[in-house]
Design a protein around this motif. Structure first.
Motif, mmCIF file in Angstrom:
data_model
loop_
_atom_site.group_PDB
_atom_site.id
_atom_site.type_symbol
_atom_site.label_atom_id
_atom_site.label_comp_id
_atom_site.label_asym_id
_atom_site.label_seq_id
_atom_site.Cartn_x
_atom_site.Cartn_y
_atom_site.Cartn_z
ATOM 1 N N THR A 312 0.822 -1.211 0.000
ATOM 2 C CA THR A 312 0.000 0.000 0.000
ATOM 3 C C THR A 312 0.854 1.259 0.000
ATOM 4 O O THR A 312 2.063 1.218 0.240
ATOM 5 N N HIS A 313 0.188 2.350 -0.290
ATOM 6 C CA HIS A 313 0.824 3.666 -0.287
ATOM 7 C C HIS A 313 -0.226 4.656 0.198
ATOM 8 O O HIS A 313 -1.374 4.583 -0.235
ATOM 9 N N VAL A 314 0.143 5.552 1.084
ATOM 10 C CA VAL A 314 -0.831 6.530 1.586
ATOM 11 C C VAL A 314 -0.669 7.848 0.844
ATOM 12 O O VAL A 314 0.433 8.363 0.677
ATOM 13 N N ASN A 315 -1.795 8.361 0.369
ATOM 14 C CA ASN A 315 -1.862 9.680 -0.246
ATOM 15 C C ASN A 315 -2.602 10.587 0.709
ATOM 16 O O ASN A 315 -3.820 10.440 0.887
ATOM 17 N N LEU A 316 -1.900 11.503 1.333
ATOM 18 C CA LEU A 316 -2.587 12.475 2.185
ATOM 19 C C LEU A 316 -3.046 13.622 1.290
ATOM 20 O O LEU A 316 -2.282 14.124 0.465
ATOM 21 N N ILE A 317 -4.296 14.017 1.433
ATOM 22 C CA ILE A 317 -4.846 15.096 0.601
ATOM 23 C C ILE A 317 -5.179 16.264 1.521
ATOM 24 O O ILE A 317 -6.050 16.118 2.385
ATOM 25 N N PRO A 318 -4.489 17.405 1.385
ATOM 26 C CA PRO A 318 -4.910 18.552 2.201
ATOM 27 C C PRO A 318 -6.380 18.849 1.915
ATOM 28 O O PRO A 318 -6.769 18.948 0.750
ATOM 29 N N LEU A 319 -7.210 18.928 2.940
ATOM 30 C CA LEU A 319 -8.643 19.145 2.701
ATOM 31 C C LEU A 319 -8.847 20.402 1.871
ATOM 32 O O LEU A 319 -8.258 21.445 2.139
ATOM 33 N N ASN A 320 -9.684 20.272 0.870
ATOM 34 C CA ASN A 320 -10.073 21.418 0.065
ATOM 35 C C ASN A 320 -11.401 21.883 0.668
ATOM 36 O O ASN A 320 -12.417 21.237 0.471
ATOM 37 N N PRO A 321 -11.386 22.959 1.466
ATOM 38 C CA PRO A 321 -12.623 23.302 2.188
ATOM 39 C C PRO A 321 -13.745 23.619 1.215
ATOM 40 O O PRO A 321 -13.541 24.332 0.242
ATOM 41 N N THR A 322 -14.908 23.058 1.448
ATOM 42 C CA THR A 322 -16.045 23.297 0.554
ATOM 43 C C THR A 322 -16.858 24.468 1.107
ATOM 44 O O THR A 322 -16.851 24.709 2.313
ATOM 45 N N PRO A 323 -17.560 25.184 0.228
ATOM 46 C CA PRO A 323 -18.290 26.361 0.688
ATOM 47 C C PRO A 323 -19.259 25.987 1.812
ATOM 48 O O PRO A 323 -19.975 24.993 1.715
ATOM 49 N N GLY A 324 -19.236 26.772 2.868
ATOM 50 C CA GLY A 324 -20.172 26.540 3.962
ATOM 51 C C GLY A 324 -19.760 25.438 4.920
ATOM 52 O O GLY A 324 -20.451 25.172 5.889
ATOM 53 N N SER A 325 -18.613 24.792 4.653
ATOM 54 C CA SER A 325 -18.211 23.676 5.517
ATOM 55 C C SER A 325 -17.559 24.207 6.786
ATOM 56 O O SER A 325 -16.918 25.245 6.794
ATOM 57 N N ARG A 326 -17.737 23.429 7.884
ATOM 58 C CA ARG A 326 -17.146 23.850 9.144
ATOM 59 C C ARG A 326 -15.708 23.370 9.239
ATOM 60 O O ARG A 326 -15.045 23.591 10.237
ATOM 61 N N TRP A 327 -15.214 22.657 8.240
ATOM 62 C CA TRP A 327 -13.893 22.036 8.324
ATOM 63 C C TRP A 327 -12.836 22.767 7.514
ATOM 64 O O TRP A 327 -13.121 23.372 6.496
ATOM 65 N N ASP A 328 -11.601 22.614 7.960
ATOM 66 C CA ASP A 328 -10.470 23.240 7.298
ATOM 67 C C ASP A 328 -9.345 22.221 7.124
ATOM 68 O O ASP A 328 -9.369 21.169 7.760
ATOM 69 N N ALA A 329 -8.335 22.595 6.319
ATOM 70 C CA ALA A 329 -7.177 21.716 6.143
ATOM 71 C C ALA A 329 -6.302 21.748 7.387
ATOM 72 O O ALA A 329 -6.249 22.761 8.098
ATOM 73 N N SER A 330 -5.607 20.655 7.642
ATOM 74 C CA SER A 330 -4.672 20.616 8.769
ATOM 75 C C SER A 330 -3.517 21.576 8.527
ATOM 76 O O SER A 330 -3.080 21.727 7.386
ATOM 77 N N PRO A 331 -2.993 22.206 9.604
ATOM 78 C CA PRO A 331 -1.801 23.042 9.431
ATOM 79 C C PRO A 331 -0.615 22.185 8.966
ATOM 80 O O PRO A 331 -0.560 20.992 9.272
ATOM 81 N N LYS A 332 0.311 22.810 8.243
ATOM 82 C CA LYS A 332 1.451 22.069 7.671
ATOM 83 C C LYS A 332 2.256 21.298 8.723
ATOM 84 O O LYS A 332 2.640 20.147 8.475
ATOM 85 N N PRO A 333 2.555 21.895 9.922
ATOM 86 C CA PRO A 333 3.350 21.126 10.904
ATOM 87 C C PRO A 333 2.614 19.862 11.370
ATOM 88 O O PRO A 333 3.239 18.828 11.594
ATOM 89 N N VAL A 334 1.293 19.940 11.464
ATOM 90 C CA VAL A 334 0.498 18.766 11.861
ATOM 91 C C VAL A 334 0.584 17.706 10.762
ATOM 92 O O VAL A 334 0.753 16.509 11.024
ATOM 93 N N GLU A 335 0.485 18.167 9.530
ATOM 94 C CA GLU A 335 0.574 17.259 8.380
ATOM 95 C C GLU A 335 1.946 16.565 8.364
ATOM 96 O O GLU A 335 2.025 15.340 8.190
ATOM 97 N N ARG A 336 3.021 17.369 8.595
ATOM 98 C CA ARG A 336 4.379 16.791 8.581
ATOM 99 C C ARG A 336 4.537 15.731 9.660
ATOM 100 O O ARG A 336 5.147 14.689 9.438
ATOM 101 N N GLU A 337 3.974 15.993 10.835
ATOM 102 C CA GLU A 337 4.067 15.024 11.933
ATOM 103 C C GLU A 337 3.311 13.733 11.582
ATOM 104 O O GLU A 337 3.767 12.621 11.880
ATOM 105 N N PHE A 338 2.181 13.892 10.927
ATOM 106 C CA PHE A 338 1.365 12.735 10.508
ATOM 107 C C PHE A 338 2.175 11.870 9.528
ATOM 108 O O PHE A 338 2.246 10.650 9.659
ATOM 109 N N VAL A 339 2.822 12.543 8.562
ATOM 110 C CA VAL A 339 3.652 11.832 7.569
ATOM 111 C C VAL A 339 4.792 11.113 8.283
ATOM 112 O O VAL A 339 5.073 9.938 8.011
ATOM 113 N N ARG A 340 5.446 11.829 9.219
ATOM 114 C CA ARG A 340 6.601 11.252 9.905
ATOM 115 C C ARG A 340 6.201 9.973 10.641
ATOM 116 O O ARG A 340 6.883 8.951 10.564
ATOM 117 N N ARG A 341 5.078 10.026 11.312
ATOM 118 C CA ARG A 341 4.649 8.844 12.085
ATOM 119 C C ARG A 341 4.315 7.660 11.169
ATOM 120 O O ARG A 341 4.624 6.513 11.489
#
Ligand code: SAH
Length: 381
Positions: A312-341
């Protein structure tokens, strides 16, 4: 919690008759096209000639089919190549390397495709349904629900049309030949199973029967319809499977990918590993990084444990926030830590580039914007 989507319901079987498009040569294999041409009273070899124009030369204008008798060109092309996709809007960004097309179908439905040029390859991202019934709350397409399945030819024609755009040299700095297709546009490809598999067969068949792409260069992305994944493994195809996991635990995945209420993380991963074993193809795990929702270090560790040692291979996709959504993309340092782990757990991981973000690439937003523009209620709201 979102209610269970109607995953097993094909709109064709609901009693309402969806307005499917006219038949097109890409709906048929070569013998089927020959039978159709013979019914028109033309010699069977005309099917191969028209197929060669469409798939081999990427030509659809009958005027340019000069090897056909002028008297029958219009009739042959009118029968075999009815217009399925009418461009509504074409947008380019990344200096022309990313181009997005919004199409209107014969019944007014809107779908989109994206052409992405890289130095070594050209990829198209295509839609398999108008809308989507899977109801993932972070996806713009999922919010509007399913309108209908696309026909085989409506799926294929997106790739053939954009292969023609690439062949015209429009994608500067990339090869002119379309090489890769990903089913990551609108819709759930495995919920339109038979037409998607037929479309894949057309995409990989050598010209003039099809577009002649390599099976390995085709990726089918799914929310995880387990029986359909198992069925796909049993076809004589070895396309790449991408699984939209987005959470390693059932509690969160039940919310982010509601079909998880039917097939749990462990079941869908088992189906993915069986797919990898049968086809020899590495399965891509798609994971949209959503700030404070699924990006915690413990979730990276849990994901790492589930995936370690697998093909397998993991593709992390920075969230593309959709109009009206309450969600946002993870900050870059959080993303880097996720990749590292994940990498520490021995799992191959990359972060997807965010091509086409300025033109709302690949997440159903352009079609949504067009719908809003043309809806008088939206204008007065
Ligand atoms: N129905 C298929 C294809 C959908 S689109 C599937 O779910 O796999 C391809 C990918 O884009 C999926 O992994 C999907 O979850 C993801 N996606 C959808 N909306 C997104 C968004 N707003 N930001 C980032 N990725 C998104």
């Amino acid at each position: 919690m979102t209610s269970l989507p109607l995953i097993s319901v094909d709109p064709d079987a609901r009693g309402r008759r969806p307005a499917m498009p006219p038949r097109h040569l890409a709906d048929l294999d070569l013998p089927g096209r020959q039978a159709l041409v013979t019914e028109l009273g033309e010699p069977a070899f005309r099917a191969k000639q028209v197929s060669n124009h469409y798939f081999g030369r990427l030509v659809r204008d009958p005027e340019r089919m000069t090897d056909l008798p002028a008297a029958t060109r219009e009739r042959l092309a009118g029968t075999l190549l009815p217009t399925l996709l009418t461009p509504v809007r074409e947008l380019a960004c990344d200096d022309g390397a990313t181009r997005k097309a919004l199409w209107r179908l014969h019944d007014g439905s809107l779908v989109e495709s994206v052409l992405m040029g890289y130095p070594d390859r050209v990829t198209v991202c295509i839609s398999s349904q108008a809308g989507c019934g899977m109801a993932c709350p972070f996806c713009a397409t999922g919010q509007a629900g399913l309108t209908r399945n696309l026909s085989t030819a409506e799926i294929v024609d997106q790739a053939v049309y954009l292969a023609g755009v690439a062949a015209s040299g429009a994608v500067v700095g990339s090869p002119p030949r379309l090489s890769h297709v990903v089913f990551m546009g609108m819709g759930e490809p495995l919920a339109n199973y038979a037409r998607v598999v037929a479309a894949i067969r057309r995409l990989v068949a050598p010209s003039p029967e099809g577009l002649g792409l390599s099976q390995r260069h085709i990726t089918v992305s799914t929310v995880g319809l387990v029986p359909a994944i198992r069925r796909l493994a049993s076809e004589d195809l070895s396309v790449t499977l991408a699984l939209s996991l987005h959470a390693p635990d059932d509690e969160l995945r039940d919310e982010l990918v509601p079909v998880n209420q039917r097939w749990k993380v462990s079941e869908v991963l088992d189906a993915a590993w069986d797919y990898a074993a049968t086809t020899g193809r590495r399965v891509s795990i798609e994971y949209a990084m959503i700030k404070d929702v699924n990006d915690q270090p413990w979730r990276a560790d849990l994901l790492g444990r589930l995936l370690a040692g697998k093909l397998t291979h993991v593709n992390l996709i920075p969230l593309n926030p959709t109009p009206g959504s309450r969600w946002d993309a993870s900050p870059k340092p959080v993303e880097r830590e996720f990749v590292r782990r994940l990498r520490d757990a021995g799992v191959s991981t990359t972060v997807r580039d965010t091509r086409g973000r300025e033109i709302d690439g690949a997440c159903g937003q352009l079609a949504a914007a067009e719908d809003t523009d043309s809806d008088p209620r939206a204008a007065t709201a």
